[in-house]
Motif scaffolding. Sequence first.
Motif, PDB file in Angstrom:
ATOM      1  N   LEU A   1       0.432  -0.821  -0.208  1.00  0.00           N
ATOM      2  CA  LEU A   1      -0.450  -0.131  -0.076  1.00  0.00           C
ATOM      3  C   LEU A   1       0.868   1.258   0.060  1.00  0.00           C
ATOM      4  CD1 LEU A   1      -1.903  -1.030   2.924  1.00  0.00           C
ATOM      5  CD2 LEU A   1      -2.792  -1.133   0.614  1.00  0.00           C
ATOM      6  N   SER A   2       0.089   2.112  -0.142  1.00  0.00           N
ATOM      7  CA  SER A   2       0.823   3.513  -0.281  1.00  0.00           C
ATOM      8  C   SER A   2       0.542   4.863   1.467  1.00  0.00           C
ATOM      9  CB  SER A   2       1.139   3.956  -1.665  1.00  0.00           C
ATOM     10  OG  SER A   2       1.518   3.215  -2.984  1.00  0.00           O
TER      11      SER A   2
ATOM     12  N   ASP B   1      -4.845   1.085  -7.918  1.00  0.00           N
ATOM     13  CA  ASP B   1      -4.844   2.865  -7.807  1.00  0.00           C
ATOM     14  C   ASP B   1      -6.360   3.078  -7.178  1.00  0.00           C
ATOM     15  OD1 ASP B   1      -3.177   4.875  -8.045  1.00  0.00           O
ATOM     16  OD2 ASP B   1      -4.702   5.822  -9.956  1.00  0.00           O
ATOM     17  N   GLN B   2      -6.877   2.059  -6.514  1.00  0.00           N
ATOM     18  CA  GLN B   2      -7.846   2.073  -5.496  1.00  0.00           C
ATOM     19  C   GLN B   2      -7.021   3.343  -3.923  1.00  0.00           C
ATOM     20  OE1 GLN B   2     -11.342   0.432  -5.584  1.00  0.00           O
ATOM     21  NE2 GLN B   2     -11.586   1.909  -3.897  1.00  0.00           N
ATOM     22  N   SER B   3      -8.138   4.132  -3.570  1.00  0.00           N
ATOM     23  CA  SER B   3      -7.660   4.667  -2.200  1.00  0.00           C
ATOM     24  C   SER B   3      -9.087   4.437  -1.312  1.00  0.00           C
ATOM     25  CB  SER B   3      -7.988   5.938  -2.608  1.00  0.00           C
ATOM     26  OG  SER B   3      -9.042   6.656  -2.585  1.00  0.00           O
TER      27      SER B   3
ATOM     28  N   VAL C   1      -0.727   7.175   2.276  1.00  0.00           N
ATOM     29  CA  VAL C   1      -1.384   8.892   1.746  1.00  0.00           C
ATOM     30  C   VAL C   1      -1.799  10.050   2.820  1.00  0.00           C
ATOM     31  CG1 VAL C   1      -3.038  10.272   0.614  1.00  0.00           C
ATOM     32  CG2 VAL C   1      -2.672   7.600  -0.101  1.00  0.00           C
TER      33      VAL C   1
ATOM     34  N   GLN D   1      -4.531   6.238   5.433  1.00  0.00           N
ATOM     35  CA  GLN D   1      -5.420   6.260   4.166  1.00  0.00           C
ATOM     36  C   GLN D   1      -4.204   6.252   3.231  1.00  0.00           C
ATOM     37  OE1 GLN D   1      -6.658  10.940   3.094  1.00  0.00           O
ATOM     38  NE2 GLN D   1      -7.880   9.761   1.827  1.00  0.00           N
ATOM     39  N   VAL D   2      -4.592   5.148   2.199  1.00  0.00           N
ATOM     40  CA  VAL D   2      -3.342   4.928   1.369  1.00  0.00           C
ATOM     41  C   VAL D   2      -3.855   4.563   0.570  1.00  0.00           C
ATOM     42  CG1 VAL D   2      -2.424   3.321   3.063  1.00  0.00           C
ATOM     43  CG2 VAL D   2      -3.858   2.435   2.238  1.00  0.00           C
ATOM     44  N   THR D   3      -2.850   3.741  -1.015  1.00  0.00           N
ATOM     45  CA  THR D   3      -3.767   3.533  -2.327  1.00  0.00           C
ATOM     46  C   THR D   3      -3.287   2.583  -2.015  1.00  0.00           C
ATOM     47  OG1 THR D   3      -2.185   5.030  -2.992  1.00  0.00           O
ATOM     48  CG2 THR D   3      -3.932   6.266  -3.367  1.00  0.00           C
TER      49      THR D   3
ATOM     50  N   TRP E   1      -8.957   3.504   3.286  1.00  0.00           N
ATOM     51  CA  TRP E   1      -8.319   3.739   5.054  1.00  0.00           C
ATOM     52  C   TRP E   1      -8.293   2.401   5.284  1.00  0.00           C
ATOM     53  CZ3 TRP E   1      -7.608   7.947   7.447  1.00  0.00           C
ATOM     54  CH2 TRP E   1      -8.116   9.513   6.388  1.00  0.00           C
TER      55      TRP E   1
END
Lengths: 314, 165
Positions: free
Chosen positions: B55-56, B73-75, B58, B66-68, B77
């Motif tokens: 996960l990335s 590319d789904q974002s 955010v 909060q991640v993507t 929590w």
Amino acid sequence: MNKTRNIRSIRVTVPLVLAVLLIVAITGCALLAEEARAFGIADNFVENRDASRMALQAIEADTLPEDDEYFAGRAAAARILDSYDVYDDEAANRYINILGQTLALASTRPVIYAGYRFLILDTDEINGLATPGGHIFVTRGLLRLAESEHEVAAILAHEISHVENRHGAKAIMETKGRNLALRAEALNYRLAAVGAESGILGRGVAVLEERVQSVVNALLGDGYSVDAEKEADLGAIQILMTLGYDPRALSTVLDRLNDSEKLAGRVKEGFHKTHPKPERRIREIERRLEHYPGITQVDDAAANRRYQDALGGI
Amino acid sequence: MRRSLLVIALIFAALMVVALEADDSLFVQVRESELRSAPGFLSQIVEKLSLGDELSYVGERAGWYQVTLPATDQSGWIHEGSVRENKETTLQLAGEGTTRTVSSREIALAGRGFSENMEGEYESGNELDFSAVDDLEARRVGPEEIVAFVLEASLRQDILQPAEE
């Protein structure tokens, strides 16, 4: 036989390696692999393994990884379920799972590797057991001390708080050094794509045995420390208040435990053996709740109905 | 004894471990998890996740990240307890004269395989049966049951609400 030898070889190796790491910090020199083999600590992977170990230490710091707590907890749960029968009442077990998992969400550690699970053991012994993997066992004897949903919640919240505070993990931390070396070795075999993993599995099992034993000892033998029990009581109070349950339910249950203890004259079995004297815990809880207003918003009629339906006949 | 320690010290002195700086990458450290539309356990699930998923980062709010999901590319929590920072470490292997980069995510995945193998050995060695533990772990409680349970007896509803800013 193999097991004995493996355990001994680990016992010898670990202090040596620790001593070595200390010295490495203040020296810097060349590699003498043959000399190392003479001391029985080296094999073809010695370089990789120990570099991996240092890397793991850098990454994992001082905490036991979630999955390590879980697997040790699973094995401890298997040992417990080997010694006790499960209370075969689906409604009762279902109720404590819904209640327990709701309470776990209100804790400071709502997420663990495989989640919290609850089960009633079919015994008159009075005991509550929480493995570091989140497997929580309560006996019929313990649940009989409760007379409301507030009080069952207090019992479960105390056990959840042992997991929340990683008391099981702390009981096994003493074997962490060995565990780390093994993880490094396993990792290294994987990275090297060598199918020689079975060589270290035996030692891994020896470590797992030892860790499970420390958990089982804490749960069924000597109990957690007095401080750990106090911490779990305070955690339970917090969990109960977050959901609006009456936190004084915890001392009510302990009061009844105290009475049953005196009545039966038993102080050396189950709960009595693994938990500090109830009086001391009750005093501490009451001190903490001195200014608690004593008003809950819970719909007691509804809570009592479902409690009676599920546990009325326990 | 002193000589032997010194000799071994010399052996390990040739090994170096270099930690690289961490990027913004996280990975799922629990068996199963969910990406949610808002920072709360009962918020809508937008994606199911499992151990090792990357996960990335955010942002964060009250114990939630909060991640993507880089793959789609789904974002969404995810609770902080479900994830771990994906640190990378380079091993410099004196024996081979090469380096190898390992991430904590790879370590977690390798560790799971190792633990599962160990459990198998432990189970047969101790003549234990893990099926009762599997049955216990199969006891799941759905989010709708928790919501109903909380509402039925008018428990406090904080756990049902997403974290506030």
